[in-house]
Design a protein around this motif. Structure first.
Motif, PDB file in Angstrom:
ATOM      1  N   SER A  51      16.445 145.247  56.721  1.00 38.86           N
ATOM      2  CA  SER A  51      17.873 144.906  56.664  1.00 38.86           C
ATOM      3  C   SER A  51      18.510 145.405  55.376  1.00 38.86           C
ATOM      4  CB  SER A  51      18.066 143.394  56.816  1.00 38.86           C
ATOM      5  OG  SER A  51      17.418 142.686  55.779  1.00 38.86           O
ATOM      6  N   VAL A  75      20.092 142.130  61.487  1.00 35.30           N
ATOM      7  CA  VAL A  75      18.958 141.253  61.177  1.00 35.30           C
ATOM      8  C   VAL A  75      18.300 140.753  62.464  1.00 35.30           C
ATOM      9  CG1 VAL A  75      18.275 139.067  60.130  1.00 35.30           C
ATOM     10  CG2 VAL A  75      19.885 140.560  58.938  1.00 35.30           C
ATOM     11  N   ALA A  76      19.113 140.360  63.446  1.00 35.12           N
ATOM     12  CA  ALA A  76      18.564 139.871  64.716  1.00 35.12           C
ATOM     13  C   ALA A  76      17.722 140.942  65.405  1.00 35.12           C
ATOM     14  CB  ALA A  76      19.702 139.425  65.633  1.00 35.12           C
ATOM     15  N   VAL A  79      14.363 141.066  63.584  1.00 36.72           N
ATOM     16  CA  VAL A  79      13.591 139.854  63.880  1.00 36.72           C
ATOM     17  C   VAL A  79      13.002 139.931  65.282  1.00 36.72           C
ATOM     18  CG1 VAL A  79      13.733 137.356  64.240  1.00 36.72           C
ATOM     19  CG2 VAL A  79      14.869 138.390  62.279  1.00 36.72           C
ATOM     20  N   THR A  80      13.764 140.438  66.228  1.00 40.66           N
ATOM     21  CA  THR A  80      13.260 140.607  67.592  1.00 40.66           C
ATOM     22  C   THR A  80      12.056 141.542  67.611  1.00 40.66           C
ATOM     23  OG1 THR A  80      15.478 140.276  68.514  1.00 40.66           O
ATOM     24  CG2 THR A  80      13.850 141.343  69.928  1.00 40.66           C
ATOM     25  N   THR A 105      16.297 135.060  61.557  1.00 44.34           N
ATOM     26  CA  THR A 105      17.614 135.667  61.776  1.00 44.34           C
ATOM     27  C   THR A 105      18.686 135.008  60.910  1.00 44.34           C
ATOM     28  OG1 THR A 105      17.016 136.187  64.061  1.00 44.34           O
ATOM     29  CG2 THR A 105      19.362 136.226  63.512  1.00 44.34           C
TER      30      THR A 105
END
Length: 218
Positions: A51, A75-76, A79-80, A105
């Motif tokens: 990120s 960010v999501a 994270v995924t 997240t």
């Protein structure tokens, strides 16, 4: 600030957990075992690095008014990716971290570094900042988890410790034990560190003031 200082700041001087008191929810929730602490620290560090680099690259492209939604989407996505990899190759760790893995997240450490540092600095400096903050977060989690696992379960990284295995203190593995260990560590850091708790909670007293350019506010 040179890159060496940026790295050291994240690990020691501005440790996100023990100094800045950020990311406390996962720090206390998953720190019952040292192995879980390493896993959460590694996952958070990966997200931080990705990120920070991406936001630094796009800092002149992302409109200021929509920067927070853009940060959330970026960010999501990372994270995924972490979730998929951990679930595929470390399913036991995936189960142990539970809901706290996707909650990276909204981890305030990730968003704090994106807003305060990555959006205002070049890529390499943002990368170093992410490494430092990630290492500091992981180190803090490992210390907390080691104390709780050793005294609460009589093991360390799953290895049994003679005497303690039969004379452990189970409360250390519970929420009250986590708060006690964390409180004692923060007290110790404040005692022996030059970075004391500040009475001024405005921009002038913030440890990040010099980075975000508001250190001259009175």
């Amino acid at each position: 600030m040179n890159n060496t200082k940026i790295l050291i700041n994240g690990i020691i001087k501005e440790n996100p957990v023990l100094i800045l008191l950020l990311g406390l929810c996962p720090a206390l929730a998953v720190s019952t075992q040292a192995e879980n602490a390493i896993g959460m620290g590694a996952a958070t560090t990966f997200v931080l690095v990705c990120s920070n680099i991406t936001i630094s690259l796009l800092r002149k492209v992302i409109p200021d008014k929509v920067r927070i939604p853009c940060y959330i989407v970026l960010v999501a996505g990372f994270v995924t990716l972490v979730q998929i990899v951990v679930e595929a190759y470390a399913y036991t760790l995936y189960q142990a971290l539970g809901i706290f893995l996707p909650l990276i997240t909204v981890n305030c450490i990730v968003f704090g570094r994106a807003e305060i540092f990555a959006s205002k600095n070049r890529v390499f400096s943002s990368f170093i900042d992410a490494i430092g903050m990630g290492a500091g977060f992981t180190l803090a989690l490992l210390i907390i988890a080691s104390i709780r696992e050793i005294f609460g379960s009589g093991t360390w990284f799953g290895m049994e410790i003679p005497i303690l295995i039969d004379n452990n203190i189970p409360i250390f593995t519970l929420a009250p034990g986590g708060f006690v260990v964390f409180g004692l560590l923060v007290a110790a850091v404040n005692k022996f560190s030059k970075t004391k708790a500040r009475k001024d909670f405005g921009c002038k007293g913030c440890p990040q003031a010099a980075v975000c350019g508001k250190g001259d506010i009175k």
